[in-house]
Enzyme design. Structure first.
Site, mmCIF file in Angstrom:
data_model
loop_
_atom_site.group_PDB
_atom_site.id
_atom_site.type_symbol
_atom_site.label_atom_id
_atom_site.label_comp_id
_atom_site.label_asym_id
_atom_site.label_seq_id
_atom_site.Cartn_x
_atom_site.Cartn_y
_atom_site.Cartn_z
ATOM 1 C CE1 TYR A 216 -3.924 2.222 0.898
ATOM 2 C CE2 TYR A 216 -2.558 3.016 2.708
ATOM 3 C CZ TYR A 216 -3.686 3.135 1.921
ATOM 4 O OH TYR A 216 -4.583 4.139 2.155
ATOM 5 C CE LYS B 18 -3.835 5.334 -0.950
ATOM 6 N NZ LYS B 18 -4.852 5.790 -1.930
HETATM 7 P P1 NAI Z 1 -13.613 3.181 1.761
HETATM 8 O O1 NAI Z 1 -13.307 1.740 1.706
HETATM 9 O O2 NAI Z 1 -14.731 3.648 2.608
HETATM 10 O O3 NAI Z 1 -13.859 3.706 0.295
HETATM 11 C C1 NAI Z 1 -13.171 3.218 -0.812
HETATM 12 C C2 NAI Z 1 -14.179 2.910 -1.908
HETATM 13 O O4 NAI Z 1 -13.484 2.521 -3.097
HETATM 14 C C3 NAI Z 1 -15.115 1.782 -1.570
HETATM 15 O O5 NAI Z 1 -16.467 2.230 -1.665
HETATM 16 C C4 NAI Z 1 -14.791 0.712 -2.601
HETATM 17 O O6 NAI Z 1 -15.945 -0.053 -3.025
HETATM 18 C C5 NAI Z 1 -14.232 1.512 -3.722
HETATM 19 N N1 NAI Z 1 -13.387 0.712 -4.593
HETATM 20 C C6 NAI Z 1 -12.475 -0.223 -4.245
HETATM 21 N N2 NAI Z 1 -11.877 -0.723 -5.336
HETATM 22 C C7 NAI Z 1 -12.426 -0.113 -6.416
HETATM 23 C C8 NAI Z 1 -12.212 -0.209 -7.803
HETATM 24 N N3 NAI Z 1 -11.317 -1.061 -8.326
HETATM 25 N N4 NAI Z 1 -12.945 0.589 -8.614
HETATM 26 C C9 NAI Z 1 -13.860 1.451 -8.093
HETATM 27 N N5 NAI Z 1 -14.100 1.569 -6.785
HETATM 28 C C10 NAI Z 1 -13.396 0.783 -5.955
HETATM 29 O O7 NAI Z 1 -12.284 3.910 2.185
HETATM 30 P P2 NAI Z 1 -11.911 5.445 2.526
HETATM 31 O O8 NAI Z 1 -11.355 5.469 3.852
HETATM 32 O O9 NAI Z 1 -13.032 6.336 2.204
HETATM 33 O O10 NAI Z 1 -10.722 5.703 1.522
HETATM 34 C C11 NAI Z 1 -10.784 6.524 0.417
HETATM 35 C C12 NAI Z 1 -9.381 6.729 -0.094
HETATM 36 O O11 NAI Z 1 -8.646 7.395 0.910
HETATM 37 C C13 NAI Z 1 -8.606 5.467 -0.386
HETATM 38 O O12 NAI Z 1 -7.829 5.670 -1.548
HETATM 39 C C14 NAI Z 1 -7.744 5.267 0.826
HETATM 40 O O13 NAI Z 1 -6.586 4.540 0.525
HETATM 41 C C15 NAI Z 1 -7.445 6.696 1.165
HETATM 42 N N6 NAI Z 1 -7.027 6.890 2.547
HETATM 43 C C16 NAI Z 1 -7.936 6.857 3.571
HETATM 44 C C17 NAI Z 1 -7.536 7.078 4.871
HETATM 45 C C18 NAI Z 1 -8.519 7.105 5.969
HETATM 46 O O14 NAI Z 1 -8.115 7.462 7.110
HETATM 47 N N7 NAI Z 1 -9.759 6.811 5.724
HETATM 48 C C19 NAI Z 1 -6.120 7.271 5.206
HETATM 49 C C20 NAI Z 1 -5.262 7.360 4.074
HETATM 50 C C21 NAI Z 1 -5.726 7.162 2.799
#
Ligand code: NAI
Length: 738
Positions: free
Chosen positions: A162, A166
């Site tokens: 990851y 990232k």
């Molecule tokens: P989340 O899991 O709630 O949202 C991610 C969404 O992406 C999900 O709805 C999932 O179905 C969708 N997804 C996964 N693979 C996919 C694909 N191949 N095509 C289309 N959609 C797909 O996670 P969150 O926390 O909202 O994360 C959003 C972004 O922020 C991510 O990139 C995560 O790595 C990044 N991030 C989040 C942090 C946090 O504290 N929540 C910390 C650092 C980064």
């Protein structure tokens, strides 16, 4: 005014939940047409469902917003973008947000764990962005967000796959920011922190609940608004806090010299210093990053020794020579003030041999004369207090033996005719320190101001006998170089005698060194008798040129440079030989009685027309083509200076060289007042300084030479804030027409 997105089409990937959902809702609420993309996978990338995206679309529509769903994986970038084009006809904003996790300690990370993470995060963002790119380019508008993570920036146990993906996104964003800028496409990167299903496994439940995605969304909206010009930025955002990150680089160490190989032992021995972040720089471009490397290479090649290397310099400090150029260069001496009335102007004129015998000298000797003026070379008196008041001894890195100090060279440039009375302030900077083997040369740049106005600039070149050999460089691009005269008989010669009391008279202008009056002190310095001040002969030579080529009109005087070669005894006669070349008069001064050259490589630059010069010479002092461009820049600043000041807000210094020598200096001030252009160094500090040859300068402004190539090949040197170079386009564009 609120930030609205009416008429904008926004795609948020992975918007079925978590942060993405929050962004989609916020954009829609402010009028955007939103494409809600979500594959509907589980947190590890397994499964597939349209429910997640549909639900968010329904939420938006229920509030009266515009949204459509897309269920493709971000790996099908073209299809995702096609949905935006089909539903809304364009794509303006892209938030790359979709993501999954497959955390494993590194040893247990499988190919699949690695590949899936790279595919969704890095490859997915690449594919969706590439599909959107040309549409944004053609419409000359685009706002792109990449989503990185603290795990990528800092590393995190169990997240090797990851973290790699990232931080890969940051690299992607950095280059897109550069490639997109001329199409009004910006690309910024955020590292969010928020409670979501991704973080609920690693954070305690109350933290998950309190770190709301709505504390991140406003940042994303701002970065995606047309008003926001931020580009290539990296931000941490969460819990209602936002901060910006940047790179920092230590000053570093030069580890090799021309005849001294670089060794691992050398690296080991210098390790602490290589890693010392005191006075760190913050490079923001590849050019800035490479600049020091290029500088070191050209120095090593041309000098065979690297002056700025503190190892060598500090070794010599330890061995007792007392000079540490690395620390001394750039230091400022305490500022000095000097108040004067017509008395000092007249005393100086007498000191450099003016006499009532010549009726034309009266304008410099009689305050009641209708054209009473100050001799231009009085400019050295205005600033010499910096030297006389022991300012040099205030620099601990220059603990030198003051009985061994000789005045080597002098340069003086006036920006306006000198006043005949007033108070001026001088600011002195140690411009450079050179190692000539037998001695050290200290270059002092002194800017003298009357109020806020720069009156004149002096460069004192001080030779310290016996202080060389500290391993420093031999020459400096800061030095105002002497120029040899043409190889023909002089165009004019003037002979003038000094009197037995010339030095006794000249010293009353403020140079109290006993060498010029006290026989026993002169004997200690190895002289038979007290010698004349070098600056006194300098004054004689300057007024000879002024008389011969400028009708004694002080407003025609621009600058003078001399090298002091041999002493003159009071009572000897000076023979000034002059060669006219355009607005430059080359000068050599000899003692008539001995034929010994006393001032060499000297010249006086004059302003404007004068007797006998063909007119084409006059517009191009020194034959520099760049003068025409600067003249045009001056006109543009006159026309729209205040507007440029608003846009640019920076001071640009230019050092134009010819045949490897400094030929001209220009300052474009687009920071103060209504903007200005003047010939000479900046009064205060330039934000960025360019050194370039006259010819390369012309090729760059005519579009024949790409400035980046010029920079990388070393033809264009840049000191200071290199980012500001981009703003030059505003003033330099359309020069191809010249
Ligand atoms: P989340 O899991 O709630 O949202 C991610 C969404 O992406 C999900 O709805 C999932 O179905 C969708 N997804 C996964 N693979 C996919 C694909 N191949 N095509 C289309 N959609 C797909 O996670 P969150 O926390 O909202 O994360 C959003 C972004 O922020 C991510 O990139 C995560 O790595 C990044 N991030 C989040 C942090 C946090 O504290 N929540 C910390 C650092 C980064």
């Amino acid at each position: 005014m609120s930030l609205l997105f009416e008429g904008r089409v926004v795609l948020v990937t992975g918007a079925g939940g978590g942060l993405g959902r929050e962004y989609a809702l916020a954009f829609a609420e402010r009028g955007a047409s939103v494409v809600v993309n979500d594959l509907g996978a589980d947190t590890k990338g397994g499964g597939k469902s349209s429910a997640a995206a549909d639900k968010v679309v329904e939420e938006i529509r229920a509030k009266g917003g515009k949204a459509v769903a897309n269920y493709d994986s971000v790996e099908d970038g073209e299809k995702v973008i096609q949905t935006a084009l089909d539903a809304f006809g364009k794509i303006d904003v892209l938030v790359n947000n979709a993501g999954i996790l497959r955390d494993r300690s590194f040893a247990r990370t499988s190919d699949m764990d690695w590949d899936l993470i790279q595919r969704v995060h890095l490859r997915g963002s690449f594919l969706v962005t590439r599909a959107a790119w040309n549409h944004m380019k053609n419409q000359k508008f685009g706002r792109i967000i990449m989503t990185t993570s603290a795990a990528g920036i800092y590393g995190n146990f169990g997240q090797a796959n990851y973290s790699a993906a990232k931080l890969g996104l940051l690299g992607l964003a950095n280059t897109l920011a550069i490639e997109g800028s001329k199409y009004n496409i910006t690309c910024n990167t955020i590292a969010p922190v928020a409670g979501s299903r991704l973080t609920e496994t690693v954070m305690p439940p109350d933290l998950v609940a309190s770190l709301k995605p709505e504390y991140v969304a406003p940042m994303v909206l701002w970065l995606c608004h047309e008003q926001c010009k931020e580009n290539g930025g990296l931000f941490e955002v969460g819990g209602g806090w936002i901060g910006k990150l940047r790179w920092e680089r230590s000053r570093g160490r030069v580890m090799r010299q021309k005849n001294q190989a670089m060794t691992p032992e050398g690296v080991r021995d210098e390790w602490d210093r290589i890693c010392d972040f005191t006075d760190a720089t913050k490079p923001t471009t590849v050019q800035a990053s490479l600049q020091s490397v290029i500088e070191v290479m050209s120095q090593v090649e041309s000098e065979g020794e690297v002056g700025a290397n503190p190892t060598v310099a500090e070794a010599s400090l330890a061995s007792g020579s007392g000079i540490n150029p690395m620390k001394a260069v750039g230091q400022k001496l305490p500022p000095t003030t000097f108040s004067f009335t017509h008395t000092q102007c007249i005393l100086y004129a007498l000191g450099v041999g003016m006499s009532t015998k010549d009726p034309d000298h009266l304008r410099f000797l009689y305050e009641g004369h209708p054209d009473f003026s100050c001799l231009p070379t009085f400019g050295v008196i205005l600033s010499q207090a910096a030297m006389m008041d022991g300012g040099l001894s205030s620099i601990p890195e220059l603990s030198i033996d003051f009985t061994q100090v000789l005045h080597g060279e002098q340069y003086l440039e006036l920006y306006k005719p000198l006043p005949t009375s007033g108070t001026v302030t001088s600011e002195t900077t140690i411009a450079d320190v050179l190692d000539k083997g037998s001695g050290a040369v200290i270059l002092l740049d002194v800017n003298t101001y009357s109020g806020a106005e720069l009156v004149c600039y002096n460069q004192f070149s001080i030779f310290v006998v016996g202080a060389g050999g500290f391993g420093g460089k031999r020459s400096s691009d800061k030095a105002k170089a002497p120029v040899p005269p043409p190889k023909r008989a002089p165009d004019a010669v003037m002979i003038d005698s000094t009197t037995r009391d010339q030095a006794a008279l000249y010293r009353l202008s403020g140079d109290w060194n006993p060498l010029h009056i006290d026989p026993s002190f002169a004997a200690m310095g190895g002289f038979k008798a007290p010698i004349l001040h070098g600056l006194c002969s300098f004054g004689f030579a300057a007024r000879h040129v002024l008389r011969q080529f400028a009708d004694n009109d002080p407003s025609r005087f621009k600058a003078i440079k001399v090298r002091f070669v041999k002493p003159v005894m009071p009572g000897q006669s000076l023979r000034t030989e002059m060669w006219r070349e355009g607005n430059r008069v080359h000068v050599q001064c000899k003692v008539k009685e001995t034929d010994a050259v006393v001032l060499a490589g000297a010249y006086v630059d004059l302003h404007g027309a004068s007797s006998g010069a063909p007119p084409e010479h006059l517009t191009r002092a020194g034959g520099l083509q760049s003068e025409l461009v600067f003249a045009e820049i001056g006109r543009r600043i006159k026309d729209s200076g205040s507007e440029l000041v608003k846009k640019v807000n920076a001071v640009f210094g230019w050092e134009i060289t010819k045949d490897g020598k400094n030929a001209a200096q220009w300052t474009i001030d687009l920071k103060n007042g209504g903007g200005s252009l003047h010939e000479g160094p900046p009064g205060g500090k330039a934000d960025v300084t360019f050194t370039v040859s006259d010819q390369d300068f012309m090729e760059v402004v005519q579009g024949k030479l790409n400035p980046q190539k010029a920079f990388f090949s070393g033809k264009l040197k840049v000191r200071g804030n290199i980012m500001l170079s981009q703003k030059l386009e505003v003033i330099l564009k359309d020069y191809a027409k010249l």
